[in-house]
Each structure stands twice: as C-alpha cells, then as structure tokens.
Design an enzyme around this catalytic site. Structure first.
Site, mmCIF file in Angstrom:
data_model
loop_
_atom_site.group_PDB
_atom_site.id
_atom_site.type_symbol
_atom_site.label_atom_id
_atom_site.label_comp_id
_atom_site.label_asym_id
_atom_site.label_seq_id
_atom_site.Cartn_x
_atom_site.Cartn_y
_atom_site.Cartn_z
ATOM 1 N N HIS A 243 15.712 2.828 -35.296
ATOM 2 C CA HIS A 243 14.745 1.875 -34.741
ATOM 3 C C HIS A 243 15.161 1.407 -33.335
ATOM 4 O O HIS A 243 14.498 1.684 -32.353
ATOM 5 C CB HIS A 243 14.638 0.641 -35.639
ATOM 6 C CG HIS A 243 14.337 0.914 -37.079
ATOM 7 N ND1 HIS A 243 13.119 1.412 -37.525
ATOM 8 C CD2 HIS A 243 15.094 0.738 -38.192
ATOM 9 C CE1 HIS A 243 13.149 1.537 -38.845
ATOM 10 N NE2 HIS A 243 14.328 1.127 -39.282
HETATM 11 O O1 RIB Z 1 12.681 -3.239 -39.073
HETATM 12 C C1 RIB Z 1 13.748 -2.682 -38.366
HETATM 13 C C2 RIB Z 1 14.391 -3.695 -37.478
HETATM 14 O O2 RIB Z 1 14.892 -4.772 -38.268
HETATM 15 C C3 RIB Z 1 15.617 -3.142 -36.725
HETATM 16 O O3 RIB Z 1 15.778 -3.821 -35.519
HETATM 17 C C4 RIB Z 1 16.740 -3.473 -37.653
HETATM 18 O O4 RIB Z 1 17.994 -3.569 -36.961
HETATM 19 C C5 RIB Z 1 16.321 -4.832 -38.130
HETATM 20 O O5 RIB Z 1 16.680 -5.792 -37.137
#
Ligand code: RIB
Ligand code: CA
Length: 313
Positions: A243
């Site tokens: 992500h």
């Molecule tokens: O949903 C994914 C996000 O939420 C990413 O940034 C992960 O690190 C959490 O913070």
C-alpha cells in the site's frame, strides 16, 4: 531538477517501512525533511519506535522524527495488530532504536516547516490515519495554501473496504480528519486500495528482495512474508499488497500510475459506511472535483524501481 521536499506522516506498519526505505534510498528524487508518527496500525509509542527502527535499518539516523497524535480527532483508536503483528513490524528481528525522537509535537513540526520553507515547496505524504494532518490544518489554516501537494495512501472505491465492507483502514480510523483534508482545497493525490491491491509481493518479487542479500533486502522480504497473511487469507491474494510504497513510487515515477481527477467525499455520520471514500468516478454529481484518484499501476515497473532502489541501502 532539485529533489522534492517531503514530510512522511506514518504509522509503521511493514508497508510504511518499505515506503520510508524507498524514499530514503532516493535522494536524487526526494529530500525527506522529517517523519511524523501517528497512531494507527499500532499505538503511537510503537509507531514512533518503529519509525526510528526503520531509519536506523537504512543507516539514516539524522532524519528528524516527531511523535504526533495518539488517537483520532473524535473517536477511539482502532489498531491493526491482526495485520501487522503486536509490534507493528513483525517479521524481521530488528534491534531497538538508539536514535532519539525530536522534542516537540509532530503537528507543530509540520506547521513550522510549512511556514519556514518557501511556499509551495513541501509535499505531505500521509501513510496512516490523517489525524496529524487535519490537526495541523485546524491549528494553522494559513498553511493550506503553502502546501505543495498531499500524496496519501487511503480510501477505496471499486475495491471496497479492507477493515469494513466499505472503508479502508486509514480513512476508517479517523474519518473526521480525512473529511478536513479532502475539503482543504489542497492538491490531493490518493493511492487507494484500488491500486495498492495490484502491487502484490508475489514469491518471485519477494525472492528478489531476499536476493539483494543485504540487511535491508532481507528485512523487507521478512516483513512482507509476515504481512501477506491477512490479505492471502481474506482475498486469496498472491502476496502482500504494498500500500504505502505506492505513495513514494508515485512521487519518484508518476508515469507508473494512472487515475482520474474526481470528487471524493468522506462518510462521517453513518456507522454502516463510516470512513467510506465516495469517489464520483463517473461524474454523476455536480460536486467539485478535489482529488486525483489512482486506479492502476505498472506493477512490474513498480517492483523494478523498488528493488533497484532498495539495493542502494
Ligand atoms: O489500509 C492500508 C493502510 O492502513 C496502510 O497504510 C497500512 O499501513 C495501514 O496504515
Ligand atoms: Ca500505513
């Protein structure tokens, strides 16, 4: 061209760690002014500790790191140990940090830095709940017009939610903060689950991290080995979704990504759809466009960039 000045606001988290490592490995593209820790994946004392662990792993112990907000603006904190493990950085066995946190609150650091740097030259890169960013905007509304851009990981539209049926974790944890940010008028680029779920650490990609045969390469392989469990079990994914590194890669090589400039609004009142990012992708409303919402990436190009840069550390 001079490297872009950024502040990374973060809740490490294995994927935050990879995003930070990619940034620190790319000095010709990015000048990391500092890191600001926020409560999210794990409580603040752990996210600020993990931020220091990551900088020490990268050998970049001069990066200023500040602690920020330890809970959302108006809700109880929701964490994600079920995804990231109790420490937030489960996977590799990394030593406790020796570098100290900077004195002062992260929100004041963000405000002071935006005011001190020439207007329009600093980009904020939130990788967690938007509590620190929203608090800074509320405390110092004058900084909004001075911020070059906000490039954030959060939200979901076609991909729907990962913490509820409709909401992505970062936005779900603090929807009021997200609402403030998305209504700020600042130039916003959103890296939602729609694109991050296409940045999967398949086995060959994980093997390439390990084959770097460096402490960073091995640690990243171990982090993503651990972090993939949740998504593999829930979605049958081929590997961990990276992500947050999508934010850093977008800043370095935006042509790896494609998206659309649309209106995005945040659900804050319904408990059923709290934290949903309602993206008017098809332009069916007259709501003003306020964000570039990214939907796709060149995944092979992304992993080639990431692996190449991690090899530098
Ligand atoms: O949903 C994914 C996000 O939420 C990413 O940034 C992960 O690190 C959490 O913070
Ligand atoms: Ca994060």
């Amino acid at each position: 061209m001079a490297p872009r000045k950024i502040i990374i606001d973060t809740d490490p988290g294995q994927d935050d760690a990879v995003a930070i490592l990619l940034a620190l490995a790319s000095p010709e593209d990015l000048e990391v002014l500092g890191l600001t820790a926020v409560a999210g994946n794990v409580p603040l004392d752990l996210t600020s500790k993990n931020a220091r662990i990551i900088c020490e792993l990268a050998g970049k112990v001069d990066v200023p790191i500040y602690e920020g907000c330890d809970r959302p603006l108006g809700r109880d904190l929701v964490t994600a140990e079920h995804v990231h493990g109790k420490t937030g950085l489960d996977g590799p066995d990394l030593p406790d940090p020796t570098m100290a946190l900077k004195d002062g609150h992260a929100v004041d650091y963000i405000i002071d830095t935006i005011r001190e740097q020439p207007s329009g030259t600093v980009t904020l890169c939130p990788l967690g709940p938007l509590t620190n960013i929203a608090t800074a905007l509320r405390k110092a509304p004058d900084i909004a017009e001075r911020i070059q851009q906000i490039v954030l990981m959060g939200g979901a539209y076609f991909e729907v939610g990962n913490i509820t049926p409709t909401a992505e974790f970062n936005i779900y944890v603090d929807p009021e903060a997200a609402d403030i940010v998305f209504k700020s008028g600042i130039d916003i680029v959103v890296l939602p689950l729609d694109v991050t779920h296409k940045a999967l650490v398949t086995k060959p990609r994980n093997d390439a991290f390990r084959a770097l045969n460096t402490p960073v390469g091995i640690a990243v392989a171990q982090m993503t080995d651990f972090f993939e469990r949740f998504d593999k079990e829930k979605y049958g994914s081929a590997g961990a979704p990276l992500h947050d590194p999508c934010v850093t890669a977008y800043l370095i090589q935006p042509d790896l990504f494609t998206g659309r400039y649309v209106n995005v609004e945040i659900e804050t009142s319904s408990e059923l759809t709290r934290g949903m990012t309602v993206a008017d992708w098809w332009g069916v409303t007259d709501r003003p466009k306020n964000a570039t919402f990214i939907g796709d990436l060149d995944a092979d190009g992304f992993f080639a960039l990431l692996t190449d840069r991690l090899a530098r550390l």
